[in-house]
Motif scaffolding. Structure first.
Motif, short mmCIF file in Angstrom:
data_model
loop_
_atom_site.label_atom_id
_atom_site.label_comp_id
_atom_site.label_asym_id
_atom_site.label_seq_id
_atom_site.Cartn_x
_atom_site.Cartn_y
_atom_site.Cartn_z
N ALA A 39 1.11 10.75 3.82
CA ALA A 39 0.48 9.68 4.04
C ALA A 39 -0.31 8.95 4.66
CB ALA A 39 1.82 8.70 4.69
N ARG A 295 1.10 5.25 9.70
CA ARG A 295 0.49 5.60 9.54
C ARG A 295 -0.16 4.68 7.41
NH1 ARG A 295 4.50 10.60 9.66
NH2 ARG A 295 4.12 11.15 11.98
N SER A 318 -1.92 5.14 0.49
CA SER A 318 -0.51 5.85 0.89
C SER A 318 -0.79 5.11 2.71
CB SER A 318 -1.04 6.94 1.29
OG SER A 318 -2.39 7.45 2.22
N PHE A 319 0.62 5.29 2.87
CA PHE A 319 1.38 4.54 3.90
C PHE A 319 2.44 5.04 4.14
CE2 PHE A 319 2.31 1.73 0.85
CZ PHE A 319 3.63 1.34 1.57
N GLY A 320 3.19 5.16 5.89
CA GLY A 320 3.95 5.74 5.92
C GLY A 320 4.61 5.20 7.86
N SER A 333 6.77 8.73 3.50
CA SER A 333 5.60 8.64 3.13
C SER A 333 4.83 7.54 1.54
CB SER A 333 4.16 9.32 2.99
OG SER A 333 4.98 10.63 2.02
N THR A 335 2.87 6.42 -1.57
CA THR A 335 1.71 7.29 -2.31
C THR A 335 1.57 6.40 -3.61
OG1 THR A 335 1.43 9.52 -0.75
CG2 THR A 335 -0.53 8.50 -2.66
N SER A 344 7.01 8.38 -3.74
CA SER A 344 7.89 9.15 -1.74
C SER A 344 8.22 10.43 -0.88
CB SER A 344 8.91 7.94 -2.39
OG SER A 344 7.76 7.04 -2.38
#
Length: 352
Positions: A39, A295, A318-320, A333, A335, A344
């Motif tokens: 993430a 994130r 990317s995030f999470g 997460s 990406t 994931s």
């Protein structure tokens, strides 16, 4: 002790001139296998905290708040590919902190054929890495040093390879929420090659990283930045069969020639800026509550290398999020890798 630390780190980084573009083996070691690292753009090597998953990115982040914590990370990647990471940490009081982990990358099942196109036996391909971590803070200091001893096992059908490597890191964390980390990764030797063919010697994906993070005072977020490949400037891909060294399939069309000084300066500045940004990953952790955070990160090099001429997309993002409930934690997460294959990762932690 500090002088010895400097000597050790210089000795390790002297081997750190790694190359990109398919030269090294064991590239699964570069894949972020924890939800938090993924993430945050691929590495959480400059994030200080009580999450045992942090030691995957940097052994110098191992500390006493992670004691008796276990984690499990898993990703069902693309097709039959899947990977995962598990870790545990324990505090030895005045002797420091220890941790152990194992990561794997399974490439799935393959149908075997001989040189005449006749079907043979089915086979599998997979990589493994066993990690033993140790970290200890300096007395009356905000510095923490850590080392990870890695045993790498790789098997593709009948071909096997073994190696050992070391990650060595130093982290400074201040009371004002500033964290600075320096890390040398995958310094070691390949003991057994896949093949004894001359000219095909395997090498480890060595790397040196510098990272910094800062929790803004009275603000519910922290920002971070990681500079990747500290000892290698040019990260643009050049084909190994291009003897002139001009090809670059990961860039857009070449800029047309122009004789004006301004145009030459602009092209030179643009190329250098582009190359500098290929080293950089940056992002933030937003602390919505004490037990829940978001994130978000951006990896410029990933975006450049995975951009298609006709479709740019959001590659590199990317995030999470991370959630804690008493002794348990859950992270996720996502990406953005490329149009046909995103990633994931799910993570579960528990204090036992």
């Amino acid at each position: 002790m500090k002088k010895a630390l400097i000597v050790i780190f210089i000795s390790l980084t002297s081997f750190g001139f790694s190359q990109l573009g398919g030269v090294n083996s064991y590239r699964f070691l570069d894949i972020p296998m924890t939800a938090r690292a993924a993430a945050l753009g691929g590495s959480s090597m400059s994030i200080w905290g009580d999450d045992v998953n942090l030691i995957y990115s940097n052994p110098a982040l191992l500390n006493s708040t992670m004691s008796k914590q276990v984690s499990l990370n898993y990703s069902n990647f693309v097709g039959d590919l899947n990977f995962g990471y598990a870790a545990y940490a324990h505090n030895l009081k005045k002797y420091g902190n220890v941790g152990g982990g194992i990561q794997f990358f399974d490439y799935g099942k393959f149908v075997g054929y001989d040189e005449y196109g006749q079907k043979t036996n089915d086979f599998r391909a997979s990589d493994y890495c066993l990690n033993l971590n140790y970290a200890k803070p300096f007395e009356d200091s905000s510095f923490n040093i850590g080392v990870a001893l890695k045993t790498i096992i790789s098997q593709y059908d009948i071909y096997k390879s073994y190696a050992n490597a070391i990650d060595f890191g130093v982290t400074y964390h201040s009371k004002k929420n500033l964290v600075v980390s320096l890390l040398a990764k995958n310094v070691g030797f390949v003991w057994k090659q896949y093949s004894t063919t001359q000219g095909q010697n395997q090498t480890l994906p060595q790397n040196v990283q510098l990272g910094v993070s800062y929790k803004v005072a009275k603000a519910p977020f922290k920002v971070f930045m990681v500079y990747d490949q500290l000892l290698k400037w040019n990260l643009k891909y050049i084909s190994s069969i291009d003897t002139a060294g001009k090809s670059n399939p990961f860039n857009a069309s070449e800029t047309p020639a122009d004789s004006t000084k301004f145009k030459k300066f602009s092209n030179r500045f643009g190329n250098r800026s582009d190359n500098f940004m290929r080293h950089i990953t940056f992002g933030t952790e937003i602390l919505l509550t004490k037990n829940f955070n978001l994130r978000l990160a951006y990896n410029y090099r990933r975006q450049r290398e995975m951009t298609l001429p006709e479709r740019r997309g959001a590659n590199g993002l990317s995030f999470g999020f991370g959630l804690k409930v008493k002794r348990f934690g859950f992270s996720y997460s996502f990406t953005k890798m490329a149009f046909p294959g995103n990633s994931s990762i799910f993570s579960i932690t528990a204090t036992i």
